[in-house]
Design a protein around this motif. Structure first.
Motif, PDB file in Angstrom:
ATOM      1  N   THR A 260       0.827  -1.205   0.000  1.00 64.56           N
ATOM      2  CA  THR A 260       0.000   0.000   0.000  1.00 64.56           C
ATOM      3  C   THR A 260       0.860   1.254   0.000  1.00 64.56           C
ATOM      4  N   TYR A 261       1.917   1.260   0.833  1.00 62.67           N
ATOM      5  CA  TYR A 261       2.817   2.408   0.868  1.00 62.67           C
ATOM      6  C   TYR A 261       3.513   2.591  -0.479  1.00 62.67           C
ATOM      7  N   ALA A 262       3.973   1.472  -1.055  1.00 65.77           N
ATOM      8  CA  ALA A 262       4.646   1.564  -2.359  1.00 65.77           C
ATOM      9  C   ALA A 262       3.684   2.071  -3.426  1.00 65.77           C
ATOM     10  N   ASN A 263       2.449   1.612  -3.368  1.00 68.17           N
ATOM     11  CA  ASN A 263       1.468   2.076  -4.350  1.00 68.17           C
ATOM     12  C   ASN A 263       1.144   3.551  -4.185  1.00 68.17           C
ATOM     13  N   GLY A 264       1.366   4.106  -2.963  1.00 67.22           N
ATOM     14  CA  GLY A 264       1.128   5.536  -2.773  1.00 67.22           C
ATOM     15  C   GLY A 264       2.342   6.389  -3.110  1.00 67.22           C
ATOM     16  N   VAL A 265       3.565   5.887  -2.795  1.00 71.08           N
ATOM     17  CA  VAL A 265       4.782   6.676  -3.008  1.00 71.08           C
ATOM     18  C   VAL A 265       5.206   6.658  -4.470  1.00 71.08           C
ATOM     19  N   ILE A 266       5.170   5.538  -5.079  1.00 76.22           N
ATOM     20  CA  ILE A 266       5.663   5.432  -6.456  1.00 76.22           C
ATOM     21  C   ILE A 266       4.879   6.314  -7.418  1.00 76.22           C
ATOM     22  N   PRO A 267       3.552   6.319  -7.396  1.00 78.36           N
ATOM     23  CA  PRO A 267       2.853   7.247  -8.296  1.00 78.36           C
ATOM     24  C   PRO A 267       3.151   8.713  -8.009  1.00 78.36           C
ATOM     25  N   GLU A 268       3.319   9.050  -6.705  1.00 78.33           N
ATOM     26  CA  GLU A 268       3.644  10.443  -6.373  1.00 78.33           C
ATOM     27  C   GLU A 268       5.021  10.821  -6.931  1.00 78.33           C
ATOM     28  N   ALA A 269       6.004   9.922  -6.763  1.00 71.79           N
ATOM     29  CA  ALA A 269       7.331  10.206  -7.315  1.00 71.79           C
ATOM     30  C   ALA A 269       7.292  10.307  -8.835  1.00 71.79           C
ATOM     31  N   ARG A 270       6.516   9.465  -9.448  1.00 79.04           N
ATOM     32  CA  ARG A 270       6.386   9.543 -10.899  1.00 79.04           C
ATOM     33  C   ARG A 270       5.739  10.854 -11.321  1.00 79.04           C
ATOM     34  N   GLY A 271       4.756  11.329 -10.539  1.00 79.00           N
ATOM     35  CA  GLY A 271       4.128  12.611 -10.844  1.00 79.00           C
ATOM     36  C   GLY A 271       5.106  13.772 -10.706  1.00 79.00           C
ATOM     37  N   GLN A 272       5.908  13.751  -9.628  1.00 77.32           N
ATOM     38  CA  GLN A 272       6.907  14.810  -9.460  1.00 77.32           C
ATOM     39  C   GLN A 272       7.944  14.780 -10.575  1.00 77.32           C
ATOM     40  N   ALA A 273       8.380  13.579 -10.939  1.00 81.36           N
ATOM     41  CA  ALA A 273       9.350  13.477 -12.042  1.00 81.36           C
ATOM     42  C   ALA A 273       8.763  14.026 -13.339  1.00 81.36           C
ATOM     43  N   GLN A 274       7.505  13.707 -13.576  1.00 81.44           N
ATOM     44  CA  GLN A 274       6.873  14.221 -14.799  1.00 81.44           C
ATOM     45  C   GLN A 274       6.724  15.738 -14.746  1.00 81.44           C
ATOM     46  N   ARG A 275       6.422  16.285 -13.540  1.00 89.23           N
ATOM     47  CA  ARG A 275       6.296  17.739 -13.418  1.00 89.23           C
ATOM     48  C   ARG A 275       7.639  18.423 -13.694  1.00 89.23           C
ATOM     49  N   ILE A 276       8.736  17.848 -13.138  1.00 91.10           N
ATOM     50  CA  ILE A 276      10.068  18.429 -13.384  1.00 91.10           C
ATOM     51  C   ILE A 276      10.406  18.387 -14.866  1.00 91.10           C
ATOM     52  N   ILE A 277      10.057  17.270 -15.497  1.00 90.49           N
ATOM     53  CA  ILE A 277      10.332  17.159 -16.935  1.00 90.49           C
ATOM     54  C   ILE A 277       9.552  18.209 -17.716  1.00 90.49           C
ATOM     55  N   GLU A 278       8.301  18.417 -17.340  1.00 91.66           N
ATOM     56  CA  GLU A 278       7.496  19.421 -18.039  1.00 91.66           C
ATOM     57  C   GLU A 278       8.044  20.830 -17.811  1.00 91.66           C
ATOM     58  N   GLU A 279       8.479  21.123 -16.551  1.00 92.29           N
ATOM     59  CA  GLU A 279       9.069  22.440 -16.280  1.00 92.29           C
ATOM     60  C   GLU A 279      10.354  22.639 -17.087  1.00 92.29           C
TER      61      GLU A 279
END
Length: 391
Positions: A260-279
């Motif tokens: 459950t923790y991995a399913n919550g952290v991994i998508p958040e990290a992927r979202g942050q990585a995608q945001r940095i890439i977009e910036e």
């Protein structure tokens, strides 16, 4: 008047046909004549079966005729009993196998049928009813642990001829084959699988192996279902097994929490990585667009510079001064012919601009704004004086 009343005529009124007078005609009291009574009974039976009724004559002939009548009666009764036992009814759900002189003769379906005992023997069974057999025992698993495994076997008779002829006691053979098949399957399975989620697979493997055994024996039995119930440890070690099960449940719970923790952290990290890439992509596009705009502006400015160099040079100089002075608080006032130049410093703005800077350390002396202004004015006067002397 009764036949034996006093004073009455008792001659020839004895119901047994006997005579009381004998010898000299005197009355003789005694038991009734049984031979005469038996002869009358035989005559009656002969009359019923078509024989000739005899009222007297030879006693041996009457006895012989009576014996034939009794034999006829006995034969008739035996024939009726044989016929009653030879006729039988087979229900809709049943079949019957008939053996003649110990050899298979026929398989009889539903309906009214007849066989000929004792030459024939009949075995009648229900071939559609589903039967059940239960078993429970201690068995050794693959990892050398002892468990108690209860199961229920559901079966039915599909070939009555094989069921009757091939095996002496087919249902006993079924029990022995079930024990062998279950022990083989449990002995090839770990204890964790036996106690938890492996019961369904064990039931399937046990049914397949048991059916192979029964087919090899030719029992005529088909296994329809094998249900392996919840297995348990022996009573002597039940508490230890309960502790193992609780530990396994805790392990599974911790795994679920980690997932459950991995399913919550991994998508958040992927979202942050995608945001940095977009910036980064946006910054790159902005820099490239700005550079392209500056290059285009320079190209256009070069064209105008070639047309009027002096005017363009003067315009660039004024734009540069405007840009520089727009970001500073110093004001330079020039006089005629470059003489009497005056530098104006708005000290209040300078002090306000420096106020949000880092605060001085605690206990250090903070110069006042008036002292700072006086020091700056003295430095400017000294510079102006030196410039005059040099001229």
């Amino acid at each position: 008047m009764a036949w034996n009343e006093p004073g009455g005529n008792s001659n020839n009124q004895d119901p047994w046909g006997g005579r009381r007078g004998g010898g000299g005609g005197g009355d003789r009291k005694g038991p009734p004549d049984l031979d005469e009574a038996f002869r009358k009974l035989q005559d009656s039976l002969n009359g019923m079966f078509g024989g000739k009724k005899k009222s007297g004559g030879n006693g041996s002939g009457a006895g012989k005729a009576g014996g034939i009548g009794l034999i006829a009666i006995v034969v008739a009764v035996l024939a009726a009993m044989w016929l009653y036992s030879a006729i039988y009814v087979v229900d809709e759900q049943e079949q019957a196998v008939v053996l003649r002189f110990g050899k298979y003769y026929e398989t009889v379906g539903p309906g009214l049928n007849m066989y000929f005992p004792p030459m024939d023997r009949k075995f009648q069974e229900n071939v559609t009813r589903e039967r059940a057999y239960s078993k429970q025992g201690q068995m050794l698993t693959e990892d050398e642990n002892i468990v108690e495994v209860p199961l229920t076997v559901q079966y039915k008779i599909t070939n009555l001829q094989d069921f009757v002829l091939n095996v002496d006691q087919p249902e006993v053979s079924l029990q022995h084959a079930t024990d062998s098949a279950l022990r083989h399957v449990v002995g090839s399975t770990n204890m964790d699988q036996v106690l938890t989620e492996g019961r369904e697979l064990m039931a399937t493997e046990t049914r397949e192996r048991l059916q192979r055994f029964l087919d090899n024996y030719g029992t005529g039995i088909t296994v329809t279902q094998v249900n392996v119930q919840s297995a348990a440890a022996p009573k002597e070690v039940q508490e230890a097994f309960d502790d193992v099960i609780r530990a396994r449940e805790d392990e599974q719970r911790e795994k679920n929490q980690a997932e459950t923790y991995a399913n919550g952290v991994i998508p958040e990290a992927r979202g942050q990585a995608q945001r940095i890439i977009e910036e980064a992509n946006g910054y790159r596009d902005a820099v490239v667009s700005r550079a392209e705009g500056e290059a285009d502006r320079f190209s256009k400015l070069l064209v105008e510079y070639r047309k009027a160099p002096e005017v363009t040079r003067e315009r660039l100089y004024l734009d540069t001064l405007q840009e520089v002075f727009a970001n500073t608080s110093k004001v330079l006032v020039t006089g005629e012919n470059g003489q009497n130049n005056l530098l104006y410093l708005p000290l209040d703005k300078m002090v306000q601009g420096r106020a949000p800077a880092a605060a001085p350390a605690q206990g250090a002396a903070t110069p006042s704004s008036s002292d700072t202004a006086a020091r700056i004015v003295r430095e400017m006067e000294q510079r102006d004086l030196r410039s005059r002397e040099s001229r």
